[in-house]
Design an enzyme around this catalytic site. Structure first.
Site, PDB file in Angstrom:
ATOM      1  N   GLU A  92      44.462  33.614  48.636  1.00 49.43           N
ATOM      2  CA  GLU A  92      44.183  34.046  47.072  1.00 49.43           C
ATOM      3  C   GLU A  92      42.860  34.910  47.194  1.00 49.43           C
ATOM      4  O   GLU A  92      42.321  35.947  46.770  1.00 49.43           O
ATOM      5  CB  GLU A  92      44.225  33.200  46.101  1.00 49.43           C
ATOM      6  CG  GLU A  92      43.941  33.544  44.750  1.00 49.43           C
ATOM      7  CD  GLU A  92      43.954  32.426  43.890  1.00 49.43           C
ATOM      8  OE1 GLU A  92      45.160  32.259  43.482  1.00 49.43           O
ATOM      9  OE2 GLU A  92      42.990  31.759  43.292  1.00 49.43           O
ATOM     10  N   CYS A 116      40.001  31.222  35.200  1.00 51.33           N
ATOM     11  CA  CYS A 116      41.296  31.824  35.417  1.00 51.33           C
ATOM     12  C   CYS A 116      42.287  31.776  34.275  1.00 51.33           C
ATOM     13  O   CYS A 116      43.667  32.172  34.462  1.00 51.33           O
ATOM     14  CB  CYS A 116      41.873  30.852  36.622  1.00 51.33           C
ATOM     15  SG  CYS A 116      40.919  31.381  38.277  1.00 51.33           S
ATOM     16  N   HIS A 168      50.480  45.453  42.291  1.00 51.80           N
ATOM     17  CA  HIS A 168      49.900  45.961  41.173  1.00 51.80           C
ATOM     18  C   HIS A 168      50.688  45.507  40.004  1.00 51.80           C
ATOM     19  O   HIS A 168      50.975  46.478  38.967  1.00 51.80           O
ATOM     20  CB  HIS A 168      49.837  47.225  41.331  1.00 51.80           C
ATOM     21  CG  HIS A 168      48.612  47.824  42.341  1.00 51.80           C
ATOM     22  ND1 HIS A 168      48.878  47.806  43.717  1.00 51.80           N
ATOM     23  CD2 HIS A 168      47.268  48.152  42.206  1.00 51.80           C
ATOM     24  CE1 HIS A 168      47.507  48.186  44.232  1.00 51.80           C
ATOM     25  NE2 HIS A 168      46.743  48.412  43.260  1.00 51.80           N
TER      26      HIS A 168
END
Length: 150
Positions: A136, A25, A75
């Site tokens: 998530e 990550c 986005h």
């Protein structure tokens, strides 16, 4: 009258990277987030009120969440502005990408705290934020509960 909890769910796509993290990550990647917002209050008990019987109109709650969270984060890519990722953020922004710079590591845990603060500021005084769930992935989520904040 008794208190009632109501929940509305939202979805948005957001990218992020965790600066200094020791796993995958640390790379820029994204998630299809699902946010469940639960508020609590007493249903309106005024016969002439167009919102009679509602804790809050789902449309009013939707407006708050869309303006504070969904529209800005959908986005977009989120970076901690106190890291070298700020350079990448500037490059992306200069190229027309939506970038959000925050004062925290953009984990689900920290994002949900940020979201709770934003939502609480916009709710009518007669309604309280009860809890949030930020999913998530299909198997991973963070939760924020008002009862835990004391």
């Amino acid at each position: 009258m008794r208190k009632v909890r109501i929940t509305k769910e939202f979805s948005f796509e957001t990218g992020h990277a965790l600066y200094g993290y020791d796993g995958k990550c640390r790379n820029v990647h994204g998630h299809s987030y699902k946010l469940a917002v639960t508020v609590i209050g007493t249903p309106i008990d005024e016969l002439g009120n167009v919102k009679h019987g509602m804790v809050i109109d789902f449309g009013d709650l939707k407006k708050i969440i869309k303006e504070e969270i969904v529209d800005p984060f959908d986005h977009a890519t989120v970076f901690n502005k106190n890291t070298p990722h700020v350079e990448l953020a500037k490059e992306l922004s200069d190229r027309g990408h939506d970038v959000i710079l925050v004062d925290y590591q953009p984990t689900s845990e920290m994002m949900i705290i940020d979201f709770a603060d934003k939502i609480q500021k916009r709710l009518p005084t007669t309604i309280s934020l009860h809890h949030l769930r930020l999913r998530e992935t299909e198997t991973s989520y963070a939760e924020w509960h008002a009862a835990d904040q004391v």
